[in-house]
Structures are given as structure tokens and as C-alpha cells.
Design a protein around this motif. Structure first.
Motif, PDB file in Angstrom:
ATOM      1  N   SER A   1      20.300  12.971   4.753  1.00 27.43           N
ATOM      2  CA  SER A   1      18.891  13.010   5.137  1.00 27.43           C
ATOM      3  C   SER A   1      18.341  14.434   5.034  1.00 27.43           C
ATOM      4  O   SER A   1      17.229  14.644   4.527  1.00 27.43           O
ATOM      5  CB  SER A   1      18.733  12.478   6.557  1.00 27.43           C
ATOM      6  N   ARG A   2      19.101  15.404   5.512  1.00 36.11           N
ATOM      7  CA  ARG A   2      18.660  16.805   5.450  1.00 36.11           C
ATOM      8  C   ARG A   2      18.476  17.247   4.004  1.00 36.11           C
ATOM      9  O   ARG A   2      17.480  17.893   3.654  1.00 36.11           O
ATOM     10  CB  ARG A   2      19.664  17.713   6.163  1.00 36.11           C
ATOM     11  N   LYS A   3      19.433  16.891   3.141  1.00 39.23           N
ATOM     12  CA  LYS A   3      19.338  17.285   1.726  1.00 39.23           C
ATOM     13  C   LYS A   3      18.115  16.644   1.063  1.00 39.23           C
ATOM     14  O   LYS A   3      17.437  17.281   0.251  1.00 39.23           O
ATOM     15  CB  LYS A   3      20.615  16.907   0.966  1.00 39.23           C
ATOM     16  N   ILE A   4      17.842  15.400   1.402  1.00 41.66           N
ATOM     17  CA  ILE A   4      16.660  14.731   0.845  1.00 41.66           C
ATOM     18  C   ILE A   4      15.398  15.455   1.298  1.00 41.66           C
ATOM     19  O   ILE A   4      14.506  15.729   0.496  1.00 41.66           O
ATOM     20  CB  ILE A   4      16.635  13.242   1.253  1.00 41.66           C
ATOM     21  N   GLN A   5      15.330  15.774   2.586  1.00 42.18           N
ATOM     22  CA  GLN A   5      14.155  16.477   3.118  1.00 42.18           C
ATOM     23  C   GLN A   5      13.991  17.866   2.491  1.00 42.18           C
ATOM     24  O   GLN A   5      12.882  18.281   2.180  1.00 42.18           O
ATOM     25  CB  GLN A   5      14.250  16.601   4.646  1.00 42.18           C
ATOM     26  N   GLU A   6      15.102  18.576   2.298  1.00 42.10           N
ATOM     27  CA  GLU A   6      15.048  19.910   1.692  1.00 42.10           C
ATOM     28  C   GLU A   6      14.529  19.863   0.260  1.00 42.10           C
ATOM     29  O   GLU A   6      13.838  20.770  -0.196  1.00 42.10           O
ATOM     30  CB  GLU A   6      16.446  20.555   1.698  1.00 42.10           C
ATOM     31  N   ASN A   7      14.878  18.811  -0.458  1.00 47.27           N
ATOM     32  CA  ASN A   7      14.515  18.730  -1.872  1.00 47.27           C
ATOM     33  C   ASN A   7      13.268  17.899  -2.136  1.00 47.27           C
ATOM     34  O   ASN A   7      12.809  17.826  -3.278  1.00 47.27           O
ATOM     35  CB  ASN A   7      15.700  18.176  -2.672  1.00 47.27           C
ATOM     36  N   LEU A   8      12.721  17.288  -1.119  1.00 44.01           N
ATOM     37  CA  LEU A   8      11.544  16.450  -1.286  1.00 44.01           C
ATOM     38  C   LEU A   8      10.336  17.212  -1.836  1.00 44.01           C
ATOM     39  O   LEU A   8       9.666  16.711  -2.749  1.00 44.01           O
ATOM     40  CB  LEU A   8      11.192  15.762   0.041  1.00 44.01           C
ATOM     41  N   PRO A   9      10.044  18.427  -1.358  1.00 45.50           N
ATOM     42  CA  PRO A   9       8.895  19.148  -1.939  1.00 45.50           C
ATOM     43  C   PRO A   9       9.037  19.362  -3.456  1.00 45.50           C
ATOM     44  O   PRO A   9       8.060  19.237  -4.200  1.00 45.50           O
ATOM     45  CB  PRO A   9       8.899  20.488  -1.196  1.00 45.50           C
ATOM     46  N   ARG A  10      10.242  19.659  -3.913  1.00 50.81           N
ATOM     47  CA  ARG A  10      10.464  19.849  -5.346  1.00 50.81           C
ATOM     48  C   ARG A  10      10.198  18.544  -6.092  1.00 50.81           C
ATOM     49  O   ARG A  10       9.548  18.536  -7.146  1.00 50.81           O
ATOM     50  CB  ARG A  10      11.899  20.314  -5.595  1.00 50.81           C
ATOM     51  N   LEU A  11      10.671  17.439  -5.564  1.00 47.05           N
ATOM     52  CA  LEU A  11      10.429  16.144  -6.200  1.00 47.05           C
ATOM     53  C   LEU A  11       8.937  15.843  -6.245  1.00 47.05           C
ATOM     54  O   LEU A  11       8.414  15.393  -7.278  1.00 47.05           O
ATOM     55  CB  LEU A  11      11.165  15.027  -5.454  1.00 47.05           C
TER      56      LEU A  11
END
Length: 146
Positions: free
Chosen positions: A126-136
Motif C-alpha cells: 500500500s505504501r509503495k502504491i501511494q508513493e508512486n501514485l503521483p507519477r502514475l
């Protein structure tokens, strides 16, 4: 009422598929479910869901929610379906080997640690998804503007 019918229909479809295994094989798979901690995990999850879904001051609602969860989510209701899943994925000899493993100190430690490891894995994911969500989101915006 609709949910009870849905639960019954799903259980019936799994039960029909489950008929291909002997009673002895099914009992062995259920023994593995108990040895690997699945029964305890389901009990904890059941209690957690009951707490989350129940209004604190309404005993009638809590009772109805508990009845619903017991019909769809208790170990007693799920064990046959879960046994089928195990039997679909392991041979009887493998199940016997897994039971033997889970009866060892290391096996008991693994069974106890699995829920914590699963929860920690979910948190990391979940943390990794949240960290990379802005880039996506930026990449999606660029791609959609083209």
C-alpha cells in the motif's frame, strides 16, 4: 435474505465440485487448515469484521450481523470449500507432509507469523502504491492529452 440465498448458492456450487474427493482426503485437508492456522485467522477476521460492522449500542443489529457472518464467513461454513482448494493444489502426501511440518516448532512459528507477515506485506504494498501514485497520475495525464 438475498445474501443468505447467495451464500447458499455459492456453497452449493462449491459442494458439487467438492464431491470428487473422499471423506478421508477432505478430513486430512481440514486437519491441515487447523494445523496451518487458517481456522484461527478466520476466527480473528470474523471477530474483527463483527466489531467493524456492528453498531456499538444496538444489540439487535449486532445479533443480525453476527448471524449473517456466521452463515457466510465462519470456519465451519468455509472449511469444506477451503479443503477443496487445498486438495486441488496439493496431493494427499503433500498435505500429510505439511501437517507434519506445522506440528514442528518451526511450523507453529510460521503459522503464528503468517498473519503478521501478510499484514506487513499489505502495508508495504500500500505504501509503495501511494508513493508512486503521483507519477502514475502524471503519466496518465500526459498519455490522455495526446
Amino acid at each position: 435474505m438475498k445474501s443468505a440465498i447467495l451464500c447458499a448458492a455459492v456453497s452449493l456450487s462449491f459442494s458439487l465440485a467438492a464431491a470428487e474427493y473422499s471423506a478421508a482426503d477432505r478430513a486430512l485437508a481440514i486437519e491441515l487448515l487447523k494445523a496451518d492456522g487458517t481456522e484461527q485467522v478466520l476466527d480473528r477476521t470474523f471477530n474483527s469484521a463483527l466489531t467493524q460492522m456492528s453498531p456499538g449500542d444496538n444489540d439487535t443489529a449486532r445479533s443480525l450481523i453476527e448471524q449473517y457472518l456466521k452463515k457466510c464467513f465462519s470456519f465451519d461454513v468455509l472449511k469444506e470449500d477451503l479443503a477443496t482448494i487445498y486438495l486441488d493444489n496439493y496431493t494427499v502426501d503433500e498435505i500429510k507432509g505439511l501437517i507434519a511440518f506445522y506440528r514442528t516448532p518451526l511450523g507453529r512459528k510460521k503459522a503464528a507469523a503468517d498473519p503478521r507477515i501478510g499484514a506487513a506485506t499489505a502495508q508495504v504494498t500500500s505504501r509503495k502504491i501511494q508513493e508512486n501514485l503521483p507519477r502514475l497520475q502524471l503519466e496518465l495525464q500526459k498519455a490522455l492529452k495526446k
